[in-house]
Design an enzyme around this catalytic site. Structure first.
Site, PDB file in Angstrom:
ATOM      1  N   GLU A 290       0.746  -1.136  -0.136  1.00 19.14           N
ATOM      2  CA  GLU A 290       0.160   0.064  -0.035  1.00 19.14           C
ATOM      3  C   GLU A 290       0.786   1.125   0.154  1.00 19.14           C
ATOM      4  O   GLU A 290       0.483   2.182  -0.572  1.00 19.14           O
ATOM      5  CB  GLU A 290      -0.963   0.013   1.297  1.00 19.14           C
ATOM      6  CG  GLU A 290      -2.137  -1.085   1.249  1.00 19.14           C
ATOM      7  CD  GLU A 290      -2.967  -1.385   2.264  1.00 19.14           C
ATOM      8  OE1 GLU A 290      -4.142  -1.300   2.135  1.00 19.14           O
ATOM      9  OE2 GLU A 290      -2.202  -1.908   3.309  1.00 19.14           O
TER      10      GLU A 290
ATOM     11  N   GLU B 129      -3.752  -9.359   3.763  1.00 19.42           N
ATOM     12  CA  GLU B 129      -4.361  -9.087   5.260  1.00 19.42           C
ATOM     13  C   GLU B 129      -5.298  -9.961   5.554  1.00 19.42           C
ATOM     14  O   GLU B 129      -5.500 -10.505   6.911  1.00 19.42           O
ATOM     15  CB  GLU B 129      -5.088  -7.823   5.271  1.00 19.42           C
ATOM     16  CG  GLU B 129      -3.952  -6.545   5.324  1.00 19.42           C
ATOM     17  CD  GLU B 129      -3.296  -5.998   4.007  1.00 19.42           C
ATOM     18  OE1 GLU B 129      -2.994  -4.962   4.013  1.00 19.42           O
ATOM     19  OE2 GLU B 129      -3.288  -6.913   3.085  1.00 19.42           O
TER      20      GLU B 129
END
Length: 254
Positions: A108, A128
């Site tokens: 990210e 995640e």
């Protein structure tokens, strides 16, 4: 600034290194604060024209420090988000130089940057979901804007990785280079940017970023204020003069 983030500036280019190789450069609170401070300096200092973010020890970033998270520490800076950058990237160009893994929050961080240079051995992913979490630092919202939606969906709900070559084929990264040379390649790219008119570069970045949310009917009207800033600047005159006089321009950022 914490030793977990090292910052250097040379020839108008800032290099920000996440320096936690023993933890695969996982982001803790100190890293988030260090990156936020570096980004603030980048935008405030007229002598700096572009920046590179990378990781020490052959890994870009493995994401959030889960041990710190379990203890109650959040690697978030108010107003800037995860890693001090996810919600408020700098106005000036930022390049990710990726060696090894760019996973979860590390991925990210990379997709928050304007350009990505990656080693041919690099791997990317937002795993995640494999830890019962979600890619809330941009993976779920930025990624579908940068690669096909179905591919972004697959990465988000499977948590699987993709190679640098696959990321390049998807248009997610700009350069694939031999392992160990990403910083060198990113620096060359940054030098190319830094040689250009700073006002023009900043305005160009703003239009490219913001126009994603503009309708076709308003596009040219919405970009005009940015272009006015460019074409009314003394740098625009300097650029034209330098071309006519066959010399390198001397930018003033005005």
């Amino acid at each position: 600034m914490s030793e977990d983030v090292q910052v250097s500036v040379a020839d108008g280019i800032m290099t920000v290194t996440i320096n936690r190789p023993a933890a695969r450069n996982a982001v803790n609170r100190a890293v988030a604060v260090g990156i936020a401070e570096a980004m603030k300096e980048l935008d405030a200092n007229d002598a700096i024209h572009a920046a590179i973010i990378t990781g020490a020890g052959g890994t870009f970033c493995s994401g959030m420090d889960l041990k710190a998270f379990v203890s109650g520490e959040l690697p978030i800076v108010p107003g800037r988000g995860f890693a001090g950058i996810a919600e408020a990237p700098p106005a000036k160009p930022l390049i990710a130089a990726v060696e090894g893994f760019a996973l979860a929050g590390g991925f990210e961080i990379a997709i928050t940057c304007d350009l990505i240079v990656a080693a041919n051995t690099a791997q990317f992913g937002i795993p995640e979901v494999k830890r019962g979490l979600a890619a809330g630092a941009g993976g779920l919202v930025r990624l579908p804007r940068q690669i096909p939606r179905r591919v972004a969906m697959e990465l988000a709900i499977t948590g699987e990785f993709i190679s640098a070559q696959r990321a390049y084929e998807l248009g997610l990264i700009n350069r694939v280079v031999p392992a160990g040379t990403t910083l060198e390649a990113a620096t060359a790219l940054a030098r190319t940017i830094a040689a250009n008119g700073p006002i023009a570069v900043k305005a160009s970045k703003q239009v490219v970023q913001q126009s994603q949310d503009w309708s076709l009917t308003e596009t040219f009207a919405r970009q005009q204020p940015f272009l006015d800033t460019v074409f009314k600047s003394s740098d625009a005159i300097e650029g034209a003069k330098a071309f006519a006089e066959k010399r390198a321009p001397v930018w003033k950022g005005k």
